[in-house]
Design an enzyme around this catalytic site. Sequence first.
Site, mmCIF file in Angstrom:
data_model
loop_
_atom_site.group_PDB
_atom_site.id
_atom_site.type_symbol
_atom_site.label_atom_id
_atom_site.label_comp_id
_atom_site.label_asym_id
_atom_site.label_seq_id
_atom_site.Cartn_x
_atom_site.Cartn_y
_atom_site.Cartn_z
ATOM 1 N N CYS A 1 33.965 20.393 -5.305
ATOM 2 C CA CYS A 1 32.731 19.690 -5.686
ATOM 3 C C CYS A 1 31.470 20.226 -5.031
ATOM 4 C CB CYS A 1 32.887 18.211 -5.380
ATOM 5 S SG CYS A 1 34.348 17.522 -6.146
HETATM 6 C C1 UGA Z 1 32.954 15.048 -2.446
HETATM 7 C C2 UGA Z 1 32.142 13.778 -2.201
HETATM 8 O O1 UGA Z 1 32.336 13.313 -0.863
HETATM 9 C C3 UGA Z 1 32.527 12.682 -3.212
HETATM 10 O O2 UGA Z 1 31.678 11.551 -3.020
HETATM 11 C C4 UGA Z 1 32.361 13.230 -4.628
HETATM 12 O O3 UGA Z 1 32.751 12.271 -5.611
HETATM 13 C C5 UGA Z 1 33.231 14.464 -4.788
HETATM 14 O O4 UGA Z 1 32.815 15.450 -3.818
HETATM 15 C C6 UGA Z 1 33.029 14.991 -6.190
HETATM 16 O O5 UGA Z 1 31.919 15.411 -6.532
HETATM 17 O O6 UGA Z 1 33.961 14.874 -7.003
HETATM 18 P P1 UGA Z 1 35.434 15.846 -1.742
HETATM 19 O O7 UGA Z 1 35.011 17.215 -2.193
HETATM 20 O O8 UGA Z 1 36.735 15.309 -2.187
HETATM 21 O O9 UGA Z 1 34.332 14.749 -2.157
HETATM 22 O O10 UGA Z 1 35.535 15.878 -0.143
HETATM 23 P P2 UGA Z 1 34.607 15.515 1.107
HETATM 24 O O11 UGA Z 1 35.309 14.561 1.948
HETATM 25 O O12 UGA Z 1 33.237 15.174 0.686
HETATM 26 O O13 UGA Z 1 34.578 16.930 1.877
HETATM 27 C C7 UGA Z 1 33.980 18.080 1.295
HETATM 28 C C8 UGA Z 1 33.960 19.212 2.305
HETATM 29 O O14 UGA Z 1 33.021 18.942 3.356
HETATM 30 C C9 UGA Z 1 35.296 19.459 3.014
HETATM 31 O O15 UGA Z 1 35.535 20.835 3.146
HETATM 32 C C10 UGA Z 1 35.100 18.814 4.374
HETATM 33 O O16 UGA Z 1 35.904 19.376 5.383
HETATM 34 C C11 UGA Z 1 33.641 19.121 4.629
HETATM 35 N N1 UGA Z 1 33.012 18.204 5.590
HETATM 36 C C12 UGA Z 1 32.890 16.883 5.318
HETATM 37 C C13 UGA Z 1 32.523 18.723 6.800
HETATM 38 O O17 UGA Z 1 32.616 19.943 7.083
HETATM 39 N N2 UGA Z 1 31.914 17.865 7.681
HETATM 40 C C14 UGA Z 1 31.774 16.543 7.413
HETATM 41 O O18 UGA Z 1 31.190 15.823 8.272
HETATM 42 C C15 UGA Z 1 32.278 16.034 6.215
#
Ligand code: UGA
Length: 463
Positions: A285
Amino acid sequence: MFYIDEPWSSEGEGNLRVSVVGMGFVGLTLAVFLASRKIRTIGIETNRSTLDTLRRSQPPFYEKDLEPTLKKVLKSKMLELSDDISDIASTEVTFVCVGTPARADGSMDLAAVTNVAKSIAGMIAKDTERRLVVIKSTVVPTTTDNTIMPILESFSNKKCGKDFDLVVNPEFLREGSAMDDTRKPHLIVMGEAGNSSSKKLRNLYARVYGKQMAKVMITGASTAEMIKYANNSFLATKISFINSIANICKHVPGTDVEQVAEAIGHDPRIGPLFLKAGPGYGGSCFPKDVSALVAFCSKINVDSPLIKATQEVNMRQPYEVTRIVIDRFGGSLEGKKISILGLSFKKDTDDIREAVSLKIIPELLKRGARIRAHDPMATGRVKEIFGDDITYCDSVAGCLDGTDCCVILTEWDEYRKLKPGIFLEHMNTPIVIDARRVLNPQIFEASLEYHAIGRKSKASASR
Ligand code: UGA
């Protein structure tokens, strides 16, 4: 734009039948959830192998709680599966959940959405009742008004807002907690296209959510589309921001990004979430949506320096990790054995799309390293990419065996519990690079050579 937080009447929607087109992450979770709440649902998937897997009650990807619920709703026949889109004829609400992947130039590929729209229009042409089409696929602003609505109208010869309704209902669920997020959305956005009404969708949700119904925000279709991009880009920007601070901390003795993030997170204007520094964001995403927004801005001749910077920081961030490894060994990794803990793009999923492991491993291989890798779920998928170029291990101890350096790339709970002893016992030289900040620096620095994102290492300070 206005909010609705009144309980909605579900009367008259008792026998509502729903179709969900596209059994990917969003579509499958939604279809299973609706069916589990006693809504008769048809899931449409044209990929034969995905459909066959689903028919055996197996989700094609891991997601907590999904498999048992899928089994249940298939058994009760509340969810039926089909590869024939004309089966949506027997339903009154159709959710479009097909993918909008990135093209080579970063822009959004709308082919699947437009194909599905043409097929739905064919059904609308024959409909005797007013169908509601709900766009859940992530599409850039104005797509629904300027592309989807005209396709539906011209291919059906009917009028949006009069003969059928079209609503953009963006999805905010996260992988790893998709079922929970679907059960408890923080907000429901409904963007009405043209003169469409979202009333049927509100009533459907009132029926499935009951008293737990989230606040509903009604907007136009393009604003709803923009909300989704703004939401994801803002979260991605928070991550790139804290990664930028981490990269500064790395060069300033006595600073630690973890403490900085914790402190600024207490400011209610900032908030504590999505401030975890690491090797950069991945997944299906954020990278795709940020790129699509940048490409959209350039198409409409709007400069977007902040969003471009978010993207650029993220593209560089995996190399902050490889740089720690390369610097530690003086440039060459020839003959060095490196253990990688974590391959999926985040914990609790087997998804490796845009995972940093896929960028970091080739960089290390290129410099002559030999790689041993462990992940609780994703090794099978990574094997399809690297084949025999790396060694796959079933246990952390086996992965660490005889290695000269260990890099932690995913924040699995299992890694958080590791103690220095396992590294000391199994590694050739116990050097740990904690790219996810899952270990306690005080404990690890006291026992072995510990490096981390966002913290100047004691080892490098003394060398
Ligand atoms: C993300 C959004 O959080 C959702 O709200 C959205 O619906 C979704 O995309 C989408 O568009 O379908 P997702 O990709 O499943 O969800 O995962 P996240 O938990 O957001 O993490 C995304 C990335 O950011 C991961 O690689 C995670 O490790 C990284 N991340 C997250 C960080 O490096 N630091 C953080 O503090 C949080």
